[in-house]
Scaffold this motif. Sequence first.
Motif, PDB file in Angstrom:
ATOM      1  N   PHE A 171       0.830  -1.207   0.000  1.00  0.00           N
ATOM      2  CA  PHE A 171       0.000   0.000   0.000  1.00  0.00           C
ATOM      3  C   PHE A 171       0.860   1.251   0.000  1.00  0.00           C
ATOM      4  O   PHE A 171       0.601   2.199  -0.745  1.00  0.00           O
ATOM      5  N   THR A 172       1.874   1.286   0.846  1.00  0.00           N
ATOM      6  CA  THR A 172       2.727   2.479   0.897  1.00  0.00           C
ATOM      7  C   THR A 172       3.502   2.661  -0.394  1.00  0.00           C
ATOM      8  O   THR A 172       3.639   3.784  -0.886  1.00  0.00           O
ATOM      9  N   LEU A 177       2.529   1.670  -3.354  1.00  0.00           N
ATOM     10  CA  LEU A 177       1.551   2.100  -4.357  1.00  0.00           C
ATOM     11  C   LEU A 177       1.177   3.568  -4.158  1.00  0.00           C
ATOM     12  O   LEU A 177       1.000   4.305  -5.124  1.00  0.00           O
ATOM     13  N   PHE A 178       1.088   4.001  -2.909  1.00  0.00           N
ATOM     14  CA  PHE A 178       0.800   5.400  -2.619  1.00  0.00           C
ATOM     15  C   PHE A 178       1.900   6.301  -3.192  1.00  0.00           C
ATOM     16  O   PHE A 178       1.626   7.298  -3.857  1.00  0.00           O
ATOM     17  N   ILE A 179       3.145   5.949  -2.948  1.00  0.00           N
ATOM     18  CA  ILE A 179       4.271   6.745  -3.450  1.00  0.00           C
ATOM     19  C   ILE A 179       4.293   6.720  -4.977  1.00  0.00           C
ATOM     20  O   ILE A 179       4.460   7.756  -5.625  1.00  0.00           O
ATOM     21  N   GLY A 225       1.769   6.225  -6.968  1.00  0.00           N
ATOM     22  CA  GLY A 225       0.617   6.961  -7.464  1.00  0.00           C
ATOM     23  C   GLY A 225       0.864   8.462  -7.481  1.00  0.00           C
ATOM     24  O   GLY A 225       0.515   9.149  -8.447  1.00  0.00           O
ATOM     25  N   ALA A 226       1.482   8.966  -6.425  1.00  0.00           N
ATOM     26  CA  ALA A 226       1.800  10.397  -6.380  1.00  0.00           C
ATOM     27  C   ALA A 226       2.803  10.763  -7.467  1.00  0.00           C
ATOM     28  O   ALA A 226       2.687  11.808  -8.122  1.00  0.00           O
ATOM     29  N   LEU A 278       5.718  14.060   0.558  1.00  0.00           N
ATOM     30  CA  LEU A 278       5.502  12.611   0.425  1.00  0.00           C
ATOM     31  C   LEU A 278       6.200  11.853   1.543  1.00  0.00           C
ATOM     32  O   LEU A 278       5.655  10.884   2.085  1.00  0.00           O
ATOM     33  N   ILE A 297       4.184  12.334   4.694  1.00  0.00           N
ATOM     34  CA  ILE A 297       2.962  11.520   4.635  1.00  0.00           C
ATOM     35  C   ILE A 297       3.292  10.050   4.847  1.00  0.00           C
ATOM     36  O   ILE A 297       2.591   9.336   5.581  1.00  0.00           O
ATOM     37  N   TYR A 298       4.383   9.591   4.233  1.00  0.00           N
ATOM     38  CA  TYR A 298       4.799   8.196   4.421  1.00  0.00           C
ATOM     39  C   TYR A 298       5.120   7.935   5.894  1.00  0.00           C
ATOM     40  O   TYR A 298       4.735   6.902   6.442  1.00  0.00           O
ATOM     41  N   ILE A 329       1.851   7.654   7.738  1.00  0.00           N
ATOM     42  CA  ILE A 329       1.222   6.349   7.470  1.00  0.00           C
ATOM     43  C   ILE A 329       1.921   5.264   8.282  1.00  0.00           C
ATOM     44  O   ILE A 329       1.277   4.380   8.851  1.00  0.00           O
TER      45      ILE A 329
END
Length: 173
Positions: free
Chosen positions: A95-96, A98-100, A102-103, A128, A131-132, A135
């Motif tokens: 998930f993390t 994919l989040f990075i 995606g941004a 980022l 935010i990481y 998370i």
Amino acid sequence: AIVIGLSPILIPSVDPATRLLSLFGLMAYVGLNVVLLIGPWTRFIPKLVWTYKYRRHLGVGVFLLGLSHASIIFSFYFSYSPTLLLSYTLPFLGFTGLFIMGAMAATSFDKIQKRHYLIQWGVLHTLLLVIYTAILAIFFTNAGDSLELKHRLFFVVVLIYWIAISPLALPAR
């Protein structure tokens, strides 16, 4: 092709569909790190400077690979439940990542790239990272005592590693 060929050795004793799904996730995670390391590598190995201009294309491809993997995993194994997803270590790592990705994929278009200055990209990357870190803190709070020490150490080491290497992200001029 080599990774898929080696998949019975890398991920033994599972059915072929699960093995392929696991390999897609593994390839997306390794691909994320390769894409992020292209900048620092160009500082140490000048012959790799030509790869720097293809980093965005490779990053978007890796994001799409990770997104396809995540959509199947999220629906099949976790029944679209974010709480259930975040309670496991390996899916959280995906998930993390994919989040990075995606941004980065959302900001990789030429129109966006040409509109912003280097300082704005620095702010975006720092945001980022913050935010990481948030998370990660939420995950540690929710995981509680169920998370083993080796997993906690792994996440902290990855965070420190990326903080240390992030100033080297742009190639030397």
